[in-house]
Design an enzyme around this catalytic site. Structure first.
Site, PDB file in Angstrom:
ATOM      1  N   HIS A  71      -5.230  -0.975 -11.008  1.00  0.00           N
ATOM      2  CA  HIS A  71      -5.294  -0.285  -9.432  1.00  0.00           C
ATOM      3  C   HIS A  71      -4.713  -1.239  -8.530  1.00  0.00           C
ATOM      4  O   HIS A  71      -4.613  -1.293  -6.873  1.00  0.00           O
ATOM      5  CB  HIS A  71      -6.474   0.564  -9.165  1.00  0.00           C
ATOM      6  CG  HIS A  71      -7.207  -0.201  -8.722  1.00  0.00           C
ATOM      7  ND1 HIS A  71      -8.632  -0.839  -9.790  1.00  0.00           N
ATOM      8  CD2 HIS A  71      -8.402  -0.004  -7.741  1.00  0.00           C
ATOM      9  CE1 HIS A  71      -9.774  -1.400  -9.355  1.00  0.00           C
ATOM     10  NE2 HIS A  71      -9.393  -0.872  -7.461  1.00  0.00           N
ATOM     11  N   HIS A  86      -4.312  -3.485  -2.817  1.00  0.00           N
ATOM     12  CA  HIS A  86      -5.601  -2.267  -3.159  1.00  0.00           C
ATOM     13  C   HIS A  86      -4.372  -0.527  -3.167  1.00  0.00           C
ATOM     14  O   HIS A  86      -4.111   0.039  -2.523  1.00  0.00           O
ATOM     15  CB  HIS A  86      -6.616  -1.443  -3.311  1.00  0.00           C
ATOM     16  CG  HIS A  86      -7.666  -1.227  -3.783  1.00  0.00           C
ATOM     17  ND1 HIS A  86      -7.429   0.379  -3.858  1.00  0.00           N
ATOM     18  CD2 HIS A  86      -9.013  -1.400  -3.789  1.00  0.00           C
ATOM     19  CE1 HIS A  86      -8.629   0.337  -3.872  1.00  0.00           C
ATOM     20  NE2 HIS A  86      -9.360  -0.552  -4.631  1.00  0.00           N
TER      21      HIS A  86
END
Length: 166
Positions: A71, A86
């Protein structure tokens, strides 16, 4: 001969432009719906509310770290600037589902190189938010950070921040 051995190291440019790693809508860091990012606990930066599922490199440098849960990715510029991209918020809990990593730690990267593909709809339905923070994790080692006045951003094309590293 001594000049070759003991000559000056290559000058590294202290200025760096950070481009949008995602296409979508710019979000001020204070408006990211997570206090860790909004209160700049991890560093200065911005967010993007993405409209498509591909992350590209916002800088030239190296891949420093690919998170095992796919992620997020840490990047490092030649001048030492460290950047975290992110995807979404609380996406670590998805344990990699919906993400495809296209790079490995140590890879050389240029602006616009694909880093991660993700299922935008899946992330939107299963994460706290799809808003994706882009953070200068060593912003305490910068002389200046200028954030451009942008709204809609295009991955690899829209300059968002101009930084001078100390």
């Amino acid at each position: 001969m001594f000049k070759k051995l003991f000559g000056k190291a290559k000058e590294v440019d202290k200025n760096i432009k950070i481009y949008a790693p995602l296409t979508g809508e710019y979000v001020k860091i204070e408006d990211i719906p997570d206090p860790v990012f909004a209160q700049k606990m991890m560093g200065e930066g911005f967010g993007i509310n993405p409209t498509e599922g591909e992350v590209v490199s916002p800088i030239e440098g190296k891949v420093d770290n690919v998170f095992p849960t796919k992620h997020a990715v840490g990047l490092k510029a030649e001048n030492g600037l460290e950047l975290l991209v992110h995807i979404g918020l609380d996406t670590v809990q998805l344990d990699g589902k919906g993400f495809e990593v296209l790079v490995e730690s140590g890879d050389d990267i240029k602006i616009g190189d694909p880093l991660i593909r993700f299922d935008l709809e899946y992330i939107n339905n299963n994460a706290k938010s799809i808003i994706s923070p882009i953070i200068i994790t060593n912003s305490d080692q910068t002389e200046s950070i200028h954030i451009e006045d942008v709204q809609a951003v295009v991955k690899g094309e829209t300059q968002v921040i101009d930084v001078t590293v100390s």
